[in-house]
Design a protein around this motif. Structure first.
Motif, PDB file in Angstrom:
ATOM      1  N   ALA A 174      -6.223  -3.241   0.138  1.00 28.86           N
ATOM      2  CA  ALA A 174      -5.499  -2.665  -1.006  1.00 28.86           C
ATOM      3  C   ALA A 174      -6.058  -1.300  -1.373  1.00 28.86           C
ATOM      4  O   ALA A 174      -5.294  -0.381  -1.721  1.00 28.86           O
ATOM      5  CB  ALA A 174      -5.579  -3.609  -2.204  1.00 28.86           C
ATOM      6  N   ASN A 175      -7.369  -1.133  -1.287  1.00 31.17           N
ATOM      7  CA  ASN A 175      -7.993   0.153  -1.614  1.00 31.17           C
ATOM      8  C   ASN A 175      -7.745   1.204  -0.538  1.00 31.17           C
ATOM      9  O   ASN A 175      -7.744   2.401  -0.820  1.00 31.17           O
ATOM     10  CB  ASN A 175      -9.502  -0.023  -1.814  1.00 31.17           C
ATOM     11  N   THR A 176      -7.532   0.781   0.704  1.00 32.24           N
ATOM     12  CA  THR A 176      -7.303   1.688   1.825  1.00 32.24           C
ATOM     13  C   THR A 176      -5.837   2.099   1.939  1.00 32.24           C
ATOM     14  O   THR A 176      -5.528   3.190   2.426  1.00 32.24           O
ATOM     15  CB  THR A 176      -7.783   1.027   3.141  1.00 32.24           C
ATOM     16  N   LEU A 177      -4.939   1.248   1.489  1.00 32.75           N
ATOM     17  CA  LEU A 177      -3.494   1.478   1.632  1.00 32.75           C
ATOM     18  C   LEU A 177      -3.014   2.821   1.069  1.00 32.75           C
ATOM     19  O   LEU A 177      -2.248   3.519   1.758  1.00 32.75           O
ATOM     20  CB  LEU A 177      -2.705   0.312   1.030  1.00 32.75           C
ATOM     21  N   PRO A 178      -3.418   3.248  -0.130  1.00 28.60           N
ATOM     22  CA  PRO A 178      -2.920   4.542  -0.627  1.00 28.60           C
ATOM     23  C   PRO A 178      -3.288   5.718   0.292  1.00 28.60           C
ATOM     24  O   PRO A 178      -2.481   6.641   0.465  1.00 28.60           O
ATOM     25  CB  PRO A 178      -3.596   4.686  -2.001  1.00 28.60           C
ATOM     26  N   THR A 179      -4.470   5.674   0.894  1.00 26.25           N
ATOM     27  CA  THR A 179      -4.877   6.730   1.828  1.00 26.25           C
ATOM     28  C   THR A 179      -3.987   6.704   3.056  1.00 26.25           C
ATOM     29  O   THR A 179      -3.546   7.758   3.546  1.00 26.25           O
ATOM     30  CB  THR A 179      -6.362   6.563   2.216  1.00 26.25           C
ATOM     31  N   LEU A 180      -3.700   5.501   3.572  1.00 27.58           N
ATOM     32  CA  LEU A 180      -2.829   5.386   4.741  1.00 27.58           C
ATOM     33  C   LEU A 180      -1.427   5.906   4.436  1.00 27.58           C
ATOM     34  O   LEU A 180      -0.807   6.573   5.272  1.00 27.58           O
ATOM     35  CB  LEU A 180      -2.756   3.933   5.219  1.00 27.58           C
ATOM     36  N   LYS A 181      -0.923   5.624   3.233  1.00 30.51           N
ATOM     37  CA  LYS A 181       0.406   6.113   2.848  1.00 30.51           C
ATOM     38  C   LYS A 181       0.411   7.641   2.739  1.00 30.51           C
ATOM     39  O   LYS A 181       1.387   8.291   3.133  1.00 30.51           O
ATOM     40  CB  LYS A 181       0.847   5.482   1.532  1.00 30.51           C
ATOM     41  N   ALA A 182      -0.676   8.201   2.231  1.00 27.58           N
ATOM     42  CA  ALA A 182      -0.773   9.665   2.152  1.00 27.58           C
ATOM     43  C   ALA A 182      -0.798  10.266   3.559  1.00 27.58           C
ATOM     44  O   ALA A 182      -0.145  11.286   3.821  1.00 27.58           O
ATOM     45  CB  ALA A 182      -2.018  10.073   1.364  1.00 27.58           C
ATOM     46  N   HIS A 183      -1.524   9.627   4.472  1.00 23.76           N
ATOM     47  CA  HIS A 183      -1.548  10.077   5.873  1.00 23.76           C
ATOM     48  C   HIS A 183      -0.146   9.998   6.474  1.00 23.76           C
ATOM     49  O   HIS A 183       0.282  10.913   7.193  1.00 23.76           O
ATOM     50  CB  HIS A 183      -2.482   9.213   6.711  1.00 23.76           C
ATOM     51  N   GLN A 184       0.536   8.895   6.211  1.00 26.17           N
ATOM     52  CA  GLN A 184       1.890   8.685   6.734  1.00 26.17           C
ATOM     53  C   GLN A 184       2.821   9.810   6.258  1.00 26.17           C
ATOM     54  O   GLN A 184       3.550  10.397   7.065  1.00 26.17           O
ATOM     55  CB  GLN A 184       2.406   7.327   6.266  1.00 26.17           C
ATOM     56  N   ASP A 185       2.778  10.112   4.966  1.00 29.57           N
ATOM     57  CA  ASP A 185       3.628  11.173   4.411  1.00 29.57           C
ATOM     58  C   ASP A 185       3.291  12.533   5.022  1.00 29.57           C
ATOM     59  O   ASP A 185       4.188  13.297   5.385  1.00 29.57           O
ATOM     60  CB  ASP A 185       3.477  11.240   2.884  1.00 29.57           C
ATOM     61  N   SER A 186       2.000  12.822   5.141  1.00 25.22           N
ATOM     62  CA  SER A 186       1.571  14.098   5.734  1.00 25.22           C
ATOM     63  C   SER A 186       2.004  14.205   7.185  1.00 25.22           C
ATOM     64  O   SER A 186       2.491  15.243   7.625  1.00 25.22           O
ATOM     65  CB  SER A 186       0.054  14.249   5.640  1.00 25.22           C
ATOM     66  N   ALA A 187       1.814  13.123   7.929  1.00 24.90           N
ATOM     67  CA  ALA A 187       2.176  13.120   9.347  1.00 24.90           C
ATOM     68  C   ALA A 187       3.672  13.365   9.527  1.00 24.90           C
ATOM     69  O   ALA A 187       4.078  14.162  10.398  1.00 24.90           O
ATOM     70  CB  ALA A 187       1.761  11.806  10.002  1.00 24.90           C
ATOM     71  N   LYS A 188       4.497  12.723   8.702  1.00 20.63           N
ATOM     72  CA  LYS A 188       5.944  12.917   8.794  1.00 20.63           C
ATOM     73  C   LYS A 188       6.333  14.357   8.465  1.00 20.63           C
ATOM     74  O   LYS A 188       7.170  14.956   9.156  1.00 20.63           O
ATOM     75  CB  LYS A 188       6.667  11.941   7.875  1.00 20.63           C
TER      76      LYS A 188
ATOM     77  N   PHE B 187      -1.031  -3.247   6.398  1.00 25.71           N
ATOM     78  CA  PHE B 187      -1.840  -3.251   5.184  1.00 25.71           C
ATOM     79  C   PHE B 187      -1.023  -3.719   3.978  1.00 25.71           C
ATOM     80  O   PHE B 187      -1.571  -4.333   3.067  1.00 25.71           O
ATOM     81  CB  PHE B 187      -2.456  -1.869   4.934  1.00 25.71           C
ATOM     82  N   GLU B 188       0.289  -3.444   3.963  1.00 30.45           N
ATOM     83  CA  GLU B 188       1.146  -3.949   2.890  1.00 30.45           C
ATOM     84  C   GLU B 188       1.283  -5.473   2.960  1.00 30.45           C
ATOM     85  O   GLU B 188       1.425  -6.133   1.937  1.00 30.45           O
ATOM     86  CB  GLU B 188       2.536  -3.299   2.955  1.00 30.45           C
ATOM     87  N   LYS B 189       1.245  -6.016   4.172  1.00 32.88           N
ATOM     88  CA  LYS B 189       1.368  -7.462   4.362  1.00 32.88           C
ATOM     89  C   LYS B 189       0.035  -8.192   4.205  1.00 32.88           C
ATOM     90  O   LYS B 189       0.006  -9.423   4.147  1.00 32.88           O
ATOM     91  CB  LYS B 189       1.946  -7.762   5.752  1.00 32.88           C
ATOM     92  N   ALA B 190      -1.059  -7.455   4.131  1.00 35.49           N
ATOM     93  CA  ALA B 190      -2.388  -8.070   4.049  1.00 35.49           C
ATOM     94  C   ALA B 190      -2.524  -9.066   2.893  1.00 35.49           C
ATOM     95  O   ALA B 190      -3.109 -10.146   3.081  1.00 35.49           O
ATOM     96  CB  ALA B 190      -3.475  -7.004   3.977  1.00 35.49           C
ATOM     97  N   PRO B 191      -1.988  -8.778   1.698  1.00 36.91           N
ATOM     98  CA  PRO B 191      -2.147  -9.769   0.622  1.00 36.91           C
ATOM     99  C   PRO B 191      -1.540 -11.137   0.954  1.00 36.91           C
ATOM    100  O   PRO B 191      -2.022 -12.161   0.473  1.00 36.91           O
ATOM    101  CB  PRO B 191      -1.415  -9.133  -0.566  1.00 36.91           C
ATOM    102  N   ASP B 192      -0.505 -11.147   1.803  1.00 34.53           N
ATOM    103  CA  ASP B 192       0.130 -12.413   2.193  1.00 34.53           C
ATOM    104  C   ASP B 192      -0.516 -13.029   3.425  1.00 34.53           C
ATOM    105  O   ASP B 192      -0.478 -14.244   3.605  1.00 34.53           O
ATOM    106  CB  ASP B 192       1.627 -12.196   2.472  1.00 34.53           C
ATOM    107  N   ASN B 193      -1.092 -12.196   4.303  1.00 32.67           N
ATOM    108  CA  ASN B 193      -1.608 -12.679   5.582  1.00 32.67           C
ATOM    109  C   ASN B 193      -3.112 -12.904   5.612  1.00 32.67           C
ATOM    110  O   ASN B 193      -3.604 -13.699   6.411  1.00 32.67           O
ATOM    111  CB  ASN B 193      -1.244 -11.699   6.700  1.00 32.67           C
ATOM    112  N   VAL B 194      -3.852 -12.184   4.803  1.00 35.12           N
ATOM    113  CA  VAL B 194      -5.310 -12.258   4.811  1.00 35.12           C
ATOM    114  C   VAL B 194      -5.752 -13.127   3.643  1.00 35.12           C
ATOM    115  O   VAL B 194      -5.340 -12.894   2.505  1.00 35.12           O
ATOM    116  CB  VAL B 194      -5.917 -10.834   4.693  1.00 35.12           C
ATOM    117  N   THR B 195      -6.587 -14.115   3.909  1.00 36.00           N
ATOM    118  CA  THR B 195      -7.024 -14.994   2.822  1.00 36.00           C
ATOM    119  C   THR B 195      -8.370 -14.587   2.237  1.00 36.00           C
ATOM    120  O   THR B 195      -8.665 -14.915   1.094  1.00 36.00           O
ATOM    121  CB  THR B 195      -7.098 -16.468   3.283  1.00 36.00           C
TER     122      THR B 195
END
Length: 190
Positions: free
Chosen positions: A168-182, A151-159
């Motif tokens: 971009a709107n989903t990324l902050p939720t994924l990062k919060a999940h990542q932090d919680s999971a860790k 999702f961080e690479k999406a701005p460069d890979n997705v046209t």
């Protein structure tokens, strides 16, 4: 109308190929993800990288929901159960948003999980107690590490601009999940 006819013909051709056994590949290798990618390559509703991103995100989102449901039933630790509920709720919402966007753009998404993903869920389902909790959280850390990276690479890979915005709107939720999971994974080690 023309797109609808092409899309219908494509689905028919894929169905006939699979059902008639004319597929040169191993039948088990053709997964719902592969089928969705094949349709998108034929119909070309958006560029290939954008449609591939959407298909992978859909499969990943469906996996998070199904694993979350499994963890709601099998997890022993209350933090793991709460995390699983968050996965089901947040990823169901993101999946619905992606489905609506894909529908609007004519992108075909997988109707069910990939064969590989189903196997991961099946294997996880065989675990119990603390082993289940540890394995589930380990999978969630690994999966969210990969998701956040994509999702961080999406701005460069997705046209496609709307897919970029969704990512971009989903990324902050994924990062919060990542932090919680860790954090939960580390707490389970103690």
């Amino acid at each position: 109308m023309k797109k609808l006819i092409i899309l219908s013909a494509t689905f028919l051709a894929i169905w006939m190929t699979q059902s008639c056994g004319n597929n040169a590949k191993n039948p088990q290798s053709e997964t719902p993800v592969d089928s969705a990618k094949d349709v998108n390559e034929t119909v070309k509703p958006v560029d290939e990288k954008s449609s591939a991103f959407a298909v992978e995100a859909a499969n990943g989102g469906m996996m998070e929901v199904e694993m979350g449901k499994l963890a709601q039933e099998k997890a022993q630790n209350p933090r793991v159960k709460a995390f699983a509920t968050m996965m089901v709720n947040d990823h169901s919402k993101a999946n619905d948003e992606l489905k609506a966007l894909a529908s609007q753009k004519g992108i075909t998404l997988p109707a069910e999980l990939s064969t590989e993903t189903k196997k991961h869920i099946e294997d996880l389902g065989k675990k119990t107690g603390k082993d289940f909790d540890k394995d589930y959280m380990s999978m969630m850390v690994d999966d969210h590490d990969k998701d956040v990276s994509k999702f961080e690479k999406a701005p460069d890979n997705v046209t496609d601009q709307e897919l970029k915005t969704w990512a971009a709107n989903t990324l902050p939720t994924l990062k919060a999940h990542q932090d919680s999971a860790k954090a939960i994974k580390d707490a389970l080690k103690k």
